[in-house]
Design a protein around this motif. Structure first.
Motif, mmCIF file in Angstrom:
data_model
loop_
_atom_site.group_PDB
_atom_site.id
_atom_site.type_symbol
_atom_site.label_atom_id
_atom_site.label_comp_id
_atom_site.label_asym_id
_atom_site.label_seq_id
_atom_site.Cartn_x
_atom_site.Cartn_y
_atom_site.Cartn_z
ATOM 1 N N SER A 32 0.767 -1.220 -0.289
ATOM 2 C CA SER A 32 -0.244 -0.121 -0.317
ATOM 3 C C SER A 32 0.668 1.120 -0.028
ATOM 4 N N ALA A 75 15.803 -0.276 -7.461
ATOM 5 C CA ALA A 75 14.592 -0.111 -7.818
ATOM 6 C C ALA A 75 13.665 1.374 -8.309
ATOM 7 N N ARG A 127 12.287 5.502 -13.354
ATOM 8 C CA ARG A 127 11.980 7.323 -12.881
ATOM 9 C C ARG A 127 13.222 7.192 -13.141
ATOM 10 N N THR A 164 8.818 4.330 0.455
ATOM 11 C CA THR A 164 9.271 2.790 0.675
ATOM 12 C C THR A 164 8.766 2.139 -0.135
ATOM 13 N N PHE A 165 7.324 1.974 -0.732
ATOM 14 C CA PHE A 165 6.479 1.756 -1.224
ATOM 15 C C PHE A 165 7.003 1.419 -3.035
ATOM 16 N N ALA A 166 7.977 2.905 -3.314
ATOM 17 C CA ALA A 166 8.143 2.326 -5.065
ATOM 18 C C ALA A 166 9.537 2.253 -4.430
ATOM 19 N N LEU A 167 10.139 1.408 -3.870
ATOM 20 C CA LEU A 167 11.257 0.819 -3.970
ATOM 21 C C LEU A 167 10.649 -0.958 -3.246
#
Ligand code: SF4
Lengths: 462, 235, 199
Positions: free
Chosen positions: A363, A439, A444, B170-173
């Motif tokens: 989430s 990541a 991006r 940290t979701f993006a990672l």
């Protein structure tokens, strides 16, 4: 504390999501379906002047119920038994499957009809019955689709949300006797299901259901549905077995007002769903009525002061329909019968966080779920709370500690900022960064620190 | 009124121009603003990632640093949300200073009673309401009201504006794949507006969207809305 | 320890030291409050029910029209004779399930209705019969008297006996299971006619 068993955990969420993200058709199907339902929900919720008060009432009734759950369950049992129902208690999935299997075996039947029920999916009832030579026929249209496809559900309310009409048509043509010529018109598909199941309804001797609500005061069970398959199963067979999670209790009959107003508008975006059945013990219909009250980890959830609000859930699925993560992955990535935002807080609590460690992180904490939840479950708050309990990698922990150590001291912090500052260069972004930021740079560019931090500029006089 | 600026660690390190814009803007409106040099980070990253123990010293530090001020302003919806929503739960003694912490548009509209900041910005701008500002703080129309008053601005609606960009710290990672899928949709929506500038109240979300736009070779720039409110006349 | 005792013990343990959570105040509900028949009719139509109106003394005639073309009609055992005085087709009183599957329509009364949502509620009371009666046939014709219409869900609940077998019906059977769009007509009656009668 005893956790739950059954279909509540699966693969690591980020890994399970990858193939699903690559499935363009799935993404289109999900976007179309969730987009449709969001608009409908918003329209009918907008009609209700006292919606916020209603949500608050729903939250408060549930919080009160959870606080008094043992007494209310005893009262429910007493009232239901007095009305002729037999009440059973099941500690976990295995025990619940055994109780229901034995009850069916005692009737001598080898086929039962089923009303859609999350609890029976949670305990893996169909598989357990199959192992005993009993066929469970799902009668809800979406469940039937999933069953015919040998698939697993991906949504609380519409388990076949991942399939579009064309896929359903192809499936019906291949797997449903007498449906070779069905078109992809939803009405035609629904008519095919009607023909297919009618015979089963009229001849079934045993039905298995769940319940949306169980009224403590009166021993009444409530099933909310659309198609009429619920009414068929609850009315026509001789034996009715209902599996009810202990959290489904509401104190009084009058409390149903709040939930019957919140649920249909939140789930199918209707003012009221086509059919709601309420029955108390043995009434008009089945002569043998059994109720199985299920724990399977719910008591463990109740023990968590912050997390227990997950038990307030009325399974409307509004949180799934607005969730941007769910919209991209669908339900299968969650590995549990409870997907989406509610699944991300409920599944790890039912199983213990260690068995579902990736879900609390599935989430962005955007809060869209909390905004629509009809019983005001603060899902982001519970997610953060569960993240606290989730096991973490030593590398991450070390990095977080180091960062906190630097940041709690202004001098260390200022020194770190100076060290990170980069002299002015042409590119202000990075296209490739080393792990773990790789990541980020996979999709991006990464902005680089400024030549001078704000605090240095301030010192120089902004 | 003693007013302090909480710059936030991301702005301090990467986007000092946003902080400068806030200072310039407030001074132009006749308000002195102080920058307590001992400030560091609000602790949101730690708290949201499940490191409460690591967040607590940062929360206490914030409370100590900003205790002397009547109001604290920050150009970040998400850090303001951390302070206001989470501080009272994490450290009850921090509740007071938390309640006096405002996101920029709240300070301007609710405390200072400003709608027109006197800015001029002759560009086509789409505004992305970031999640924590919109849902936790309930900023509502405040940033848009301020932007609408800017001279020369051509404010265009962003389709699916209220949908998250996929950043989530940290979701993006941790969930890079899902995050990238959300980002791609947000970038497409932003590009579809034909705007020159995508504005928001949070530089971390803008870094995410901007990183996606720049990777896609888009000419659409991302700009913190404080810089728009401070632009033009008098600056 | 039995499963019952063990679960109750677990739940009690889980609540050990939990703060009290007071029940929310229950608003006082006026069970006699009347709902608006116009609103009721509109909401019924929204969900694809066919609405007919009958003024005082017109019920039998209106029903005669609604039921024209119905060859075999099922009715509950206590359906008032007078309702059928203008109907000439065959009438089966309380047929079994197999016979119900072959009738053209079923005619019943109702217990209460909810104007806000266009819902009719059956409670197996007068002129309603068993639950199966209104479920198996493909068409349900329901007579609703204006005095039976409550404004909202709360007032409807207050008029009902909780332990009666209750069926809440809002429009014909429907599903949203395909792409989350509603289509009418699955297992329950695919056609719902409601005759709103003044009394
Ligand atoms: S958590 Fe709330 S929104 Fe989600 S399914 Fe449950 S009740 Fe509905």
């Amino acid at each position: 504390m005893t956790h739950g068993t059954g279909n509540l955990s699966g693969a690591d969420f980020p890994r399970a999501a990858l193939p699903l993200l690559a499935d363009d058709r799935l993404r289109r199907n999900l976007r179309h379906a969730t987009g449709t339902i969001r608009a409908k929900r918003a329209a009918v919720v907008g009609e209700v002047d006292d919606w916020e008060e209603l949500r608050e009432a729903g939250r408060a009734i549930k919080a009160h119920t959870m606080r008094h759950l043992p007494e209310l369950l005893e009262r429910f049992e007493e009232a239901a038994a007095a009305a002729g129902a037999t009440v059973h208690w099941a500690r976990d999935a295995t025990e619940a499957c055994a109780i229901i299997g034995d009850l069916i075996a005692a009737t001598g039947e080898s086929e039962v009809v089923k009303v859609k029920s999350m609890a029976t999916q949670e305990i893996g009832l169909n598989e357990a019955l199959e192992a005993r030579g009993i066929t469970a026929v799902e009668t809800d249209l979406a469940e039937l689709i999933v069953q015919l496809a040998g698939d697993t559900p991906s949504h609380i309310l519409v388990p076949a949300i991942h399939k579009n009409r064309g896929e359903i048509r192809d499936l019906f043509r291949a797997a449903m006797p007498g449906a070779q010529d069905v078109s992809d018109e939803p009405a035609d598909l629904a008519a095919a299901a009607r023909r297919h199941l009618r015979e089963k309804f009229l001849s079934a001797k045993v039905a298995v259901s769940g319940a949306n609500f169980a009224v403590a005061e009166t021993g009444t069970l409530v099933v909310v549905e659309s198609e009429g398959n619920g009414r068929m199963c609850l009315t026509l067979p001789e034996t009715l077995i209902s599996l009810v999670g202990v959290e489904k209790i509401v104190p009084s009959f009058a409390d149903l007002e709040v939930f019957l107003r919140l649920l249909p508008r939140s789930s199918t975006g209707e003012r009221m769903n086509p059919y709601t059945s309420m029955w108390t013990g043995v009434a008009d219909g089945p002569s043998a009525v059994h109720i199985v009250l299920l724990d399977n980890g719910r008591s463990a959830v109740l023990a968590d002061e912050v997390g227990r609000q997950a038990l307030h859930c009325i399974r409307c699925s509004a949180c799934l329909n607005v969730c941007p993560v769910y919209e991209r992955t669908g339900g299968h990535a969650y590995g549990s019968v409870y997907p989406g935002p509610i699944g991300a807080i409920l599944s790890p609590q039912l199983t213990g966080v260690a068995a579902n460690r990736s879900l609390p992180f599935a989430s962005t904490l955007c809060g869209a779920c909390y905004e629509v939840c009809p019983v005001k479950i603060d899902i982001p708050r519970v997610l953060v709370h569960l993240r606290q309990e989730a096991p973490k990698s030593p590398v991450e922990r070390a990095a977080m500690r180091a960062m906190s150590w630097v940041m709690r001291d202004p001098r260390r912090y200022a020194r770190a900022l100076r060290a990170a500052a980069l002299p002015l260069r042409r590119r202000r972004t990075l296209r490739r960064a080393p792990w773990p930021l790789s990541a980020w740079t996979a999709a991006r560019d990464l902005p680089l620190p400024a030549a001078k931090s704000f605090r240095e500029r301030w010192k120089e006089g902004v | 009124m003693r007013l302090a600026l909480f710059i936030t660690c991301v702005n301090d390190l990467v986007y000092p121009a946003t902080g400068e814009a806030v200072v310039r803007l407030l001074r132009r409106l006749g308000h002195a603003v102080e920058f307590p040099g001992a400030q560091t980070c609000c602790g949101q990253l730690h708290a949201n990632s499940g490191y409460r123990d690591e967040a607590l010293p940062l929360v206490r530090h914030y409370a100590e640093v900003f205790a002397p001020y009547d109001a604290v302003v920050t150009p970040s919806g998400s850090c303001a949300a951390m302070v206001r929503e989470w501080y009272p739960r994490l450290v009850p003694e921090a509740a007071d200073v938390a309640a006096r912490t405002y996101e920029l548009s709240e300070l301007l509209t609710d405390v200072l009673g400003v709608t027109d900041t006197g800015a001029s910005y002759p560009h086509r701008v789409a505004y992305h309401p970031t999640c924590h500002g919109m849902r936790v703080l309930g900023l509502g129309e405040r940033p848009l009201r301020l932007l609408r008053a800017v001279r020369g601005i051509d404010l265009v609606p962003l389709p699916g504006a209220e949908e998250c960009c996929g950043f989530g710290g940290t979701f993006a990672l941790k969930n890079a794949g899902v995050s990238a899928a959300m980002l791609a949709d947000k970038c497409r929506a932003a590009e579809s507006t034909g705007a020159d500038v995508l504005a928001a109240a949070d530089n971390s979300c803008l870094a995410h969207i901007g990183g996606g736009l720049s990777r896609a070779g888009s000419g659409l720039r991302t700009v913190h809305y404080a810089e728009i409110l401070a632009a033009g006349e008098g600056s | 320890m039995s499963a019952r005792e063990e679960i109750l013990a677990r739940l009690r343990g889980a609540l050990d030291g939990a703060a009290e959570a007071p029940a929310p105040p229950r608003p006082v509900v006026d069970a006699r409050a009347q709902g608006d028949p116009e609103l009721m009719a509109g909401r019924l139509r929204d969900y694809k029910a066919v609405v007919h109106r009958a003024g005082p003394g017109e019920l039998a005639a209106v029903l005669g029209g609604v039921l024209a073309g119905v060859g075999v009609l099922a009715v509950p055992p206590d359906l008032p004779e007078a309702w059928l005085s203008a109907h000439s087709g065959r009438v089966l009183r309380d047929p079994d399930v197999a016979a119900l599957d072959t009738v053209d329509a079923v005619l019943t009364g109702a217990a209460v209705a909810v104007a806000e949502t266009g819902t009719i509620v059956l409670d197996a009371g007068p002129a309603q019969g068993r639950r199966a009666l209104t479920l198996v046939p493909d068409r349900h014709v329901c007579v609703l008297f204006t005095r039976q219409i409550a404004p909202g869900v709360a007032q409807a609940l207050a008029r009902l006996r909780p332990t009666a077998p209750l069926t809440w019906i809002s429009g014909p059977s429907a599903t949203s299971d395909i792409e989350l769009s509603r289509v009418e007509g699955v297992h329950g009656p695919r056609r719902l006619d409601v005759v709103i009668a003044e009394y």
